[in-house]
Design a protein around this motif. Structure first.
Motif, PDB file in Angstrom:
ATOM      1  N   ASN A 210       0.843  -1.189   0.000  1.00 56.98           N
ATOM      2  CA  ASN A 210       0.000   0.000   0.000  1.00 56.98           C
ATOM      3  C   ASN A 210       0.877   1.236   0.000  1.00 56.98           C
ATOM      4  O   ASN A 210       2.109   1.148   0.017  1.00 56.98           O
ATOM      5  CB  ASN A 210      -0.956  -0.002   1.204  1.00 56.98           C
ATOM      6  N   LEU A 211       0.257   2.392   0.017  1.00 58.15           N
ATOM      7  CA  LEU A 211       0.995   3.643  -0.042  1.00 58.15           C
ATOM      8  C   LEU A 211       1.992   3.806   1.102  1.00 58.15           C
ATOM      9  O   LEU A 211       3.036   4.432   0.957  1.00 58.15           O
ATOM     10  CB  LEU A 211       0.018   4.829  -0.039  1.00 58.15           C
TER      11      LEU A 211
ATOM     12  N   TYR B 177      -3.226   2.571  -6.569  1.00 62.83           N
ATOM     13  CA  TYR B 177      -2.923   3.559  -5.532  1.00 62.83           C
ATOM     14  C   TYR B 177      -1.604   4.293  -5.736  1.00 62.83           C
ATOM     15  O   TYR B 177      -1.399   5.377  -5.205  1.00 62.83           O
ATOM     16  CB  TYR B 177      -2.901   2.883  -4.149  1.00 62.83           C
TER      17      TYR B 177
END
Length: 834
Positions: A273-274, A318
C-alpha cells in the motif's frame, strides 16, 4: 513480476510470503556456516565488474538508474520519443524483457532449426538505446518472463513437445524442456553477444547485465539448479561474459556452487500500500546482508500496476508520484545501488499479445503513459535523477541502512548512510499519506547495521580483495555518534539530508527533490464525434476453407497468435438422429470460447456466456481443459434437419495464459460433435478451417477497401460515452457470428510546435480487434473496463487525408453493436515539441 498467474493480486501476495519464508530459511542456513563465498570471476574486470557495493564500469563506480521499456509494446516509430524522455529524466540505463514467442512465432522443424527466428526489432532497439541515446542496457530473455505477456514468453507451439500429462513441464528441469530452452538461449545469445559492453570500444555503451530465468522462487518445480546451470552454460558457451543475474531466485542468492555463485540475485519490490515504502529499505538491507559479494539491485521497482478485463484500470492503482519517489529513496537507504523502475513506460498489447485476461492497455500508471504523455511520476523520477547524478557515486560505496529515530512520531521512518569520504545521507520518510510531519528527531547511527559480514572489491586481475565490514566506521563519525535534525515532511513525503564531511547537521542540505511543474500548451480541439458507421456481417461462405486433420491444434498448422478462426462442418443426419441428438458439444485444447450457427440459426448456449465475460476470459488461468471435458455446449433442438446440415463456428482465442499448467496448452478445437446427452459424442464432426475470418482475407482491414455493399448505420451522437467501466456495453441480441464496422474521421493539421496524443472512446458490444489505417491496435473487450484506446500518432493521418478505423467483432450474447465513438486528444497531455 510476482503478480500474474492465479487471481493476480492474491497470487502476488502468496509468492511474496513464500519468498520471505524461503529467504529466512536460507539466512539461517548461511549463518550456520563460516565457509567463505566463492570468488567472483570477471572476464573483463577492467571493463565491467561488481563487488558487494556496486557495479564498476571502465574503472568507475556506477549507480545504475534504469527504466523498463519493452520494445514489443511500442510501435518502432515511437521508440525515439520514449528514449528521449527517459534520457531527459536522468536515467543511464534501460531494461527490457525479450520474449521468445515474439521472435520465434512459428514452430521450427526441430531443435537445430533456427530459420524461424526474427530479431530485427531487438537489434534496432539495442542500437538506438546504446548508440543514439547512450544508455547501458539490461536484457532479460527468460525463457519465462511473466510480464503479463502471452505465455509468459513461451511460444504456444512449445506445448506440442511437452509430456501432456497434466503436470507442470515448462520452467522445469525436464530434459526436453531444457533442450528447447537452450535452443532459445543459443539463438538469442548470438544476437546479444556482440552488443555486450565488453565487446564495444571504450566509452561506448552496451549490455551490462543478462538475466537467467525470472522470479524462480514463485515456481514449484524440483531440481531448479539443473535448469539454471543449463541456462548458465548456454550463455557462457555463446560468449556472454558480462555479469549474470537472477531475480527472486534463492538458488543463486549467496550460492556456494562453483557456477551458480557467479550469478547474483536481485529483488523485485511491489509494496502492499501507499504506506509500505519502508519495506523496500528493510528488504534491500536484508539482501545486502545475505549476499555480501554483490550489489543491491532492484530488478523491478514498482512503477504502477497492470489492468485486467473486468477489473480496474491502471490509473486507479494507488501508486502515485509520492509513492514512486518514496520507494526509490527507501531502496537507496537499504543499500540499493541499482534500481529499475517497472514499468517506466508501459505501452500497449497490440494484436492481442497480452496474456489471457489482460486489457489491451498496458499503461501501468507508469511515469510515461501509454500515449507517451508524461505523468507526475515522470517529474519525480527526473528530480531523483538529478540527485543520483550528483550523489550516486558516493552512495555507491556508502554503508548504513534503516536506523532508530529517537522521539520520532509513529509515521516517521528513516536511516543513515555514510560515504567513504564521511558524507552523511539521512533518509526520512513520512508514511502517512494524509498528514504532514514537522519536528525534531535524533538519529542513532549505532542502530544502523549490526552485521559484520565482509564487503569485497575486485582488483584489475579479477582477484577478491577485502575492503571493510558492513559496520558504519567511515569518516570521522563512529557508529555510536548520534545527532539531532529538524525535519518538515509533507504527506507521504521522502527527503534526504546531505551532511558534508566534518559539517554539523545544521550545515547540511536538504535534497527535497521537488518535481518540476510542466508547462503544457493550451489545446483547443473539439472532440470528433462519429455520426455513422458502415456494417457488414462476415461472409463466412467466401472464406478460404481447408480440411483440418482430426484433433489438430492451431499451432500445428502455423497459427500461434490470437486471431479469430472459422470452423465449418457438414453432417448428414437421419430423421431418427435429429429426434435424439439435441446437443452440440465442444472439447477445446484450452478454455477458449466459440459462437455457433446451425443451418444459419443461433443455438442456445447451455452454459450461458456471462455478460461480463469473466468466466471465459480468466478461466484458463485456474484449471486445465481435459480431453474428455466439453466446456462449450449448445442446445440445437429444432435447428437440425434430415439430410445435410451446416455448422459454422467462430473460434475466439482468448489469449495464451502466462502461468502454471494452462500456459502449456495449445489452441483450437480438439473435437466436437452432436450428442444425445452432455457427455458422449454420437456424431463426431469433421472440420474445415480458415486461417482467418473471411473479412481479413478479403482485405476489410485495409483503408483502401471499397465497402460499397456495406449497410450504413447511425451512431449515438447525444449521450456521453463512459471513459471506463465494466458491463456498460450496449445490450443487444446475437443475430450472427462475426460483424464488421468501418468508420472514417479527419484530424486537424498538426501544429508544428505542439505534440498531442490521440485516443478513441468507444461504447460497443462484441469482442474482437480494431485496425487503424490497417494497423491492429488491439482487442476490444465488451466486458470492460477499458473504453479508451490509444491511437498511435505514427499511424494517424492529419489534414486532408482521412483515417479509417475498422472493427471486427465476434457477436456475444449482446450481439456486436457500436453505440458511439469519439476521437479526441488525451486531456492534459500535450507538450511543446523539442
Amino acid at each position: 513480476m510476482l503478480k500474474r498467474s492465479l487471481h493476480t493480486q492474491i497470487f502476488r501476495n502468496a509468492c511474496l510470503l513464500l519468498f520471505l519464508l524461503m529467504s529466512n530459511t536460507n539466512a539461517k542456513s548461511q549463518q550456520s556456516t563460516s565457509s567463505p563465498l566463492p570468488i567472483k570471476q570477471f572476464a573483463h574486470p577492467h571493463r565491467i565488474r561488481y563487488d558487494g557495493s556496486c557495479m564498476s564500469i571502465e574503472g568507475k563506480d556506477v549507480f545504475i538508474y534504469s527504466a523498463a521499456f519493452h520494445y514489443f509494446r511500442c510501435p518502432q516509430e515511437l521508440w525515439r520519443d520514449r528514449f528521449r524522455k527517459i534520457k531527459e529524466a536522468g536515467f543511464n540505463t534501460v531494461e527490457t524483457y525479450i520474449p521468445w514467442n515474439w521472435h520465434e512465432r512459428s514452430m521450427p522443424s526441430g531443435l537445430n532449426d533456427n530459420s524461424k527466428f526474427d530479431f530485427k526489432d531487438l537489434k534496432a532497439w539495442l542500437k538506438m538505446a546504446q548508440d543514439e541515446f547512450g544508455f547501458y542496457t539490461i536484457v532479460r530473455p527468460g525463457p519465462f518472463l511473466c510480464a503479463e505477456w502471452s505465455g509468459g514468453g513461451y511460444p504456444r507451439w512449445l506445448a506440442k513437445f511437452g509430456p501432456g500429462k497434466g503436470d507442470l513441464w515448462l520452467r522445469s528441469a525436464d530434459p526436453e524442456h531444457i533442450k528447447w530452452s537452450v535452443h532459445w538461449y543459443n539463438a538469442v545469445s548470438k544476437v546479444l553477444a556482440p552488443e555486450q559492453i565488453s565487446r564495444k570500444k571504450k566509452g561506448q555503451k552496451g549490455i551490462i547485465m543478462f538475466q537467467i530465468e525470472n522470479e524462480y522462487d514463485a515456481h514449484g518445480t524440483k531440481d531448479k539448479e539443473v535448469f539454471l546451470k543449463a541456462l548458465y552454460h548456454s550463455y557462457k558457451n555463446n560468449g556472454i561474459d558480462v555479469p549474470l543475474f537472477t531475480c527472486l531466485t534463492s538458488q543463486t542468492r549467496a550460492s556456494k556452487d562453483p557456477e551458480l555463485s557467479q550469478v547474483f540475485d536481485c529483488d523485485n519490490y511491489y509494496v502492499a500500500n501507499l504506506s509500505d515504502a519502508p519495506s523496500c529499505a528493510r528488504r534491500m538491507y536484508d539482501l545486502r546482508k545475505k549476499q555480501s559479494d554483490a550489489p543491491g539491485f532492484v530488478t523491478e521497482l514498482q512503477g504502477g500496476w497492470f489492468s485486467l478485463v473486468t477489473g480496474t484500470l491502471s490509473e486507479e492503482h494507488y501508486s502515485d508520484a509520492r509513492h514512486f519517489k518514496a520507494i526509490g529513496l527507501m531502496s537507496m537507504l537499504g543499500g540499493g545501488t541499482g534500481i529499475n523502475y517497472y514499468m517506466f513506460f508501459g505501452g500497449t498489447h497490440f494484436n492481442g499479445w497480452g496474456a489471457r485476461g489482460m486489457t489491451t492497455s498496458y499503461d501501468y500508471n507508469a511515469a510515461i503513459r501509454e500515449s507517451g504523455a508524461t505523468s507526475p511520476k515522470y517529474f519525480a523520477a527526473k528530480a531523483m535523477g538529478e540527485f543520483i547524478k550528483q550523489y550516486g557515486t558516493k552512495l555507491a560505496r556508502s554503508v548504513g541502512g534503516p536506523c532508530e529515530l529517537k522521539d520520532a512520531p509513529k509515521s516517521l521512518f528513516g536511516g543513515l548512510r555514510i560515504a567513504e569520504d564521511g558524507t552523511k545521507f539521512v533518509f526520512l520518510h513520512n508514511t502517512d499519506p494524509d498528514k504532514s510531519l514537522k519536528g525534531r528527531v535524533t538519529v542513532l547511527p549505532g542502530k544502523v547495521a549490526k552485521s559484520t559480514e565482509p564487503i569485497y572489491n575486485v582488483n584489475q586481475n579479477g582477484e577478491k580483495v577485502l575492503i571493510k565490514t558492513a559496520a558504519v566506521t567511515n569518516g570521522n563519525t563512529s557508529a555510536n555518534d548520534s545527532f539531532a535534525i529538524d525535519f518538515n515532511l509533507p504527506d507521504l513525503g521522502a527527503q534526504v539530508l546531505v551532511i558534508p564531511p566534518g559539517a554539523t547537521p545544521e550545515q547540511g542540505k536538504w535534497c527535497l527533490m521537488e518535481p518540476e511543474q510542466p508547462v503544457r500548451p493550451s489545446v483547443n480541439v473539439t472532440p470528433i464525434r462519429i455520426a455513422s458507421a458502415l456494417r457488414y456481417n462476415d461472409p463466412v461462405n467466401e472464406a478460404k476453407w481447408t480440411v483440418l486433420p482430426k484433433e489438430t491444434s492451431l499451432s500445428e498448422i502455423g497459427i500461434n497468435d490470437f486471431r479469430y478462426n472459422l470452423y465449418r462442418s457438414k453432417v448428414t443426419l437421419s430423421a431418427a438422429d435429429i429426434q435424439q441428438e439435441n446437443r452440440l458439444l465442444f472439447n477445446m485444447f484450452t478454455r477458449d470460447i466459440v459462437s455457433v450457427q446451425v443451418n444459419g440459426k443461433i443455438p442456445k448456449r447451455l452454459f450461458p456466456e456471462k455478460a461480463d465475460a469473466q468466466t471465459w476470459i480468466t478461466r484458463g488461468a485456474y484449471s486445465r481443459i481435459r480431453p474428455n471435458e466439453f466446456d462449450n455446449r449448445f442446445d440445437v433442438s429444432g435447428l437440425l434437419k434430415a439430410g445435410e446440415n451446416e455448422i459454422v463456428v467462430v473460434y475466439e482465442n482468448l489469449g495464451h495464459a502466462h502461468g502454471y499448467v494452462p500456459m502449456e496448452e495449445l489452441g483450437g478445437i480438439r473435437q466436437a460433435g452432436l450428442s444425445k446427452a452432455d457427455t458422449v459424442l454420437t456424431h463426431p464432426l469433421q472440420w474445415e478451417l480458415t486461417a482467418d475470418v473471411a473479412g481479413v482475407t478479403k482485405g476489410f482491414t485495409t483503408p483502401s477497401f471499397k465497402a460499397d455493399k456495406w449497410e450504413r448505420v447511425t451512431l449515438n451522437m447525444q449521450d456521453e460515452i463512459p471513459r471506463k467501466g465494466n458491463g456498460i456495453q450496449p445490450k443487444g441480441e446475437q443475430t450472427g457470428l462475426f460483424t464488421w464496422y468501418r468508420v472514417e474521421f479527419s484530424l486537424p493539421e498538426k501544429d508544428a510546435k505542439v505534440w498531442m496524443p490521440w485516443m478513441a472512446k468507444i461504447n460497443a458490444s462484441g469482442n474482437g480487434y480494431m485496425w487503424l489505417n490497417g494497423h491492429n491496435i488491439g482487442r476490444h473487450w465488451e466486458a470492460g473496463p477499458q473504453r479508451e484506446f490509444f491511437l498511435p500518432e505514427c499511424w494517424l493521418n492529419s489534414g486532408a487525408k482521412k483515417n479509417v478505423l475498422v472493427f471486427g467483432l465476434r457477436q456475444t450474447v449482446n450481439g456486436a453493436t457500436i453505440n458511439a465513438i469519439e476521437v479526441m486528444p488525451y486531456p492534459n497531455s500535450a507538450e511543446f515539441k523539442k
